[in-house]
Write a protein that holds these residues in place. Sequence first.
Motif, short mmCIF file in Angstrom:
data_model
loop_
_atom_site.label_atom_id
_atom_site.label_comp_id
_atom_site.label_asym_id
_atom_site.label_seq_id
_atom_site.Cartn_x
_atom_site.Cartn_y
_atom_site.Cartn_z
N LYS A 1 0.84 -1.19 0.00
CA LYS A 1 0.00 0.00 0.00
C LYS A 1 0.87 1.25 0.00
N ARG A 2 2.17 1.05 0.03
CA ARG A 2 3.08 2.18 0.01
C ARG A 2 4.16 1.93 -1.03
N GLN A 3 4.82 2.98 -1.42
CA GLN A 3 5.88 2.86 -2.42
C GLN A 3 7.15 2.36 -1.74
N VAL A 4 7.78 1.38 -2.35
CA VAL A 4 9.01 0.81 -1.81
C VAL A 4 10.01 0.61 -2.94
N TYR A 5 11.25 0.44 -2.56
CA TYR A 5 12.30 0.10 -3.50
C TYR A 5 12.63 -1.37 -3.29
N CYS A 6 12.80 -2.10 -4.40
CA CYS A 6 13.13 -3.50 -4.23
C CYS A 6 13.97 -4.02 -5.39
N VAL B 1 13.43 -8.46 -2.78
CA VAL B 1 14.10 -7.99 -1.57
C VAL B 1 13.76 -6.51 -1.48
N ILE B 2 12.99 -6.15 -0.46
CA ILE B 2 12.52 -4.78 -0.30
C ILE B 2 13.51 -4.05 0.60
N VAL B 3 14.00 -2.91 0.09
CA VAL B 3 15.03 -2.17 0.82
C VAL B 3 14.50 -0.82 1.27
N ASN B 4 15.16 -0.26 2.24
CA ASN B 4 14.83 1.06 2.77
C ASN B 4 15.05 2.10 1.68
N SER B 5 14.10 3.02 1.52
CA SER B 5 14.20 4.01 0.43
C SER B 5 15.30 5.04 0.68
N VAL B 6 15.75 5.19 1.89
CA VAL B 6 16.83 6.13 2.20
C VAL B 6 18.18 5.41 2.22
N ASN B 7 18.21 4.24 2.83
CA ASN B 7 19.43 3.46 2.94
C ASN B 7 19.20 2.10 2.27
N ILE C 1 17.78 -3.99 4.47
CA ILE C 1 16.69 -4.83 3.97
C ILE C 1 15.49 -4.71 4.91
N GLU C 2 14.34 -4.35 4.34
CA GLU C 2 13.10 -4.19 5.11
C GLU C 2 12.26 -5.47 5.13
N ASN C 3 12.28 -6.21 4.02
CA ASN C 3 11.42 -7.39 3.92
C ASN C 3 11.88 -8.22 2.72
N ARG C 4 11.45 -9.46 2.71
CA ARG C 4 11.72 -10.36 1.59
C ARG C 4 10.42 -11.08 1.25
N LEU C 5 10.19 -11.29 -0.04
CA LEU C 5 9.03 -12.06 -0.50
C LEU C 5 9.48 -13.04 -1.56
#
Length: 108
Positions: free
Chosen positions: A14-19, A31-37, A41-45
Amino acid sequence: RDPEMSRGLGDVYKRQVYCYLGVTEQHLNMVIVNSVNVSKIENRLSLPLSSITKAEVKGGLLPGRKVVMLHFGKEKMKISLMNNAIGSDIQGQKENVEMFCQIVSKLG
């Protein structure tokens, strides 16, 4: 089990992410990463390709952009891809985006 790591598709996207995306013979891996750093790694799917019921690939509004819409029954996920990111040091980014879109378009 970490509740932050086990959120559903609807909650995560529901939000914009970098992956980073990867495709194997049986899975779409993210592999979802922090948009600033981006080293954080924020999450994995890992989604089975067999769970994708429909896939659409369209050109984005801006040059060098593609939009991939994946459907999982009633749920859907929108992935916006760039193949011309300014300052990007990813080798072969344009070719990789095109290859990803070709693979996904064969799913639906």
